[in-house]
Design a protein around this motif. Sequence first.
Motif, PDB file in Angstrom:
ATOM      1  N   LEU A  27       0.831  -1.191   0.000  1.00 44.64           N
ATOM      2  CA  LEU A  27       0.000   0.000   0.000  1.00 44.64           C
ATOM      3  C   LEU A  27       0.873   1.252   0.000  1.00 44.64           C
ATOM      4  O   LEU A  27       2.034   1.211   0.394  1.00 44.64           O
ATOM      5  CB  LEU A  27      -0.901   0.026   1.241  1.00 44.64           C
ATOM      6  N   THR A  28       0.311   2.357  -0.431  1.00 47.15           N
ATOM      7  CA  THR A  28       0.951   3.662  -0.350  1.00 47.15           C
ATOM      8  C   THR A  28      -0.139   4.711  -0.219  1.00 47.15           C
ATOM      9  O   THR A  28      -1.256   4.524  -0.708  1.00 47.15           O
ATOM     10  CB  THR A  28       1.829   3.949  -1.586  1.00 47.15           C
ATOM     11  N   LEU A  29       0.170   5.819   0.433  1.00 52.66           N
ATOM     12  CA  LEU A  29      -0.789   6.907   0.546  1.00 52.66           C
ATOM     13  C   LEU A  29      -0.762   7.769  -0.717  1.00 52.66           C
ATOM     14  O   LEU A  29      -1.725   8.444  -1.030  1.00 52.66           O
ATOM     15  CB  LEU A  29      -0.479   7.770   1.778  1.00 52.66           C
ATOM     16  N   ARG A  30       0.323   7.718  -1.467  1.00 53.94           N
ATOM     17  CA  ARG A  30       0.513   8.526  -2.684  1.00 53.94           C
ATOM     18  C   ARG A  30       0.445  10.013  -2.390  1.00 53.94           C
ATOM     19  O   ARG A  30       0.001  10.796  -3.209  1.00 53.94           O
ATOM     20  CB  ARG A  30      -0.538   8.199  -3.763  1.00 53.94           C
ATOM     21  N   HIS A  31       0.874  10.432  -1.229  1.00 54.22           N
ATOM     22  CA  HIS A  31       0.869  11.854  -0.872  1.00 54.22           C
ATOM     23  C   HIS A  31       2.307  12.238  -0.536  1.00 54.22           C
ATOM     24  O   HIS A  31       2.849  11.810   0.473  1.00 54.22           O
ATOM     25  CB  HIS A  31      -0.052  12.094   0.326  1.00 54.22           C
ATOM     26  N   PHE A  32       2.901  13.031  -1.402  1.00 54.25           N
ATOM     27  CA  PHE A  32       4.314  13.371  -1.235  1.00 54.25           C
ATOM     28  C   PHE A  32       4.536  14.877  -1.344  1.00 54.25           C
ATOM     29  O   PHE A  32       5.026  15.368  -2.362  1.00 54.25           O
ATOM     30  CB  PHE A  32       5.161  12.631  -2.272  1.00 54.25           C
ATOM     31  N   PRO A  33       4.180  15.645  -0.291  1.00 56.60           N
ATOM     32  CA  PRO A  33       4.472  17.076  -0.328  1.00 56.60           C
ATOM     33  C   PRO A  33       5.985  17.288  -0.301  1.00 56.60           C
ATOM     34  O   PRO A  33       6.753  16.379   0.035  1.00 56.60           O
ATOM     35  CB  PRO A  33       3.811  17.605   0.941  1.00 56.60           C
ATOM     36  N   GLN A  34       6.433  18.489  -0.630  1.00 57.54           N
ATOM     37  CA  GLN A  34       7.868  18.766  -0.648  1.00 57.54           C
ATOM     38  C   GLN A  34       8.502  18.556   0.720  1.00 57.54           C
ATOM     39  O   GLN A  34       9.676  18.245   0.819  1.00 57.54           O
ATOM     40  CB  GLN A  34       8.124  20.181  -1.157  1.00 57.54           C
ATOM     41  N   SER A  35       7.723  18.697   1.782  1.00 60.14           N
ATOM     42  CA  SER A  35       8.232  18.522   3.148  1.00 60.14           C
ATOM     43  C   SER A  35       8.084  17.080   3.638  1.00 60.14           C
ATOM     44  O   SER A  35       8.215  16.819   4.834  1.00 60.14           O
ATOM     45  CB  SER A  35       7.466  19.449   4.092  1.00 60.14           C
ATOM     46  N   PHE A  36       7.833  16.149   2.741  1.00 61.57           N
ATOM     47  CA  PHE A  36       7.510  14.761   3.076  1.00 61.57           C
ATOM     48  C   PHE A  36       8.403  14.165   4.155  1.00 61.57           C
ATOM     49  O   PHE A  36       7.921  13.558   5.109  1.00 61.57           O
ATOM     50  CB  PHE A  36       7.579  13.909   1.806  1.00 61.57           C
ATOM     51  N   GLU A  37       9.705  14.321   4.033  1.00 63.67           N
ATOM     52  CA  GLU A  37      10.644  13.685   4.973  1.00 63.67           C
ATOM     53  C   GLU A  37      10.541  14.227   6.389  1.00 63.67           C
ATOM     54  O   GLU A  37      10.887  13.541   7.340  1.00 63.67           O
ATOM     55  CB  GLU A  37      12.082  13.897   4.503  1.00 63.67           C
TER      56      GLU A  37
END
Length: 79
Positions: A27-37
């Motif tokens: 599974l993945t949320l598929r949400h990767f904002p620039q601040s993800f880490e």
Amino acid sequence: MCDLLAVRIQAGVLGPALEDQLRPDDLTLRHFPQSFEFSSLGGWLATRAGGHFATGPTHIDDMVESMHVVSPYGAGESR
């Protein structure tokens, strides 16, 4: 056809740890904002974050079924 699934996630989890928890079930949320880490699910929800590298729905609230929120003023739930 895609089956939609729901998972329960703690608001304080950081992006990479969230994806690590979902990965064993493919599974993945598929949400990767620039601040993800460096940002958490709760932060994404509080700011209605957009996933700049996502496809499909790009705001985190597009992917939320419900929330249970605890604040100094009490607890609340959405559906």
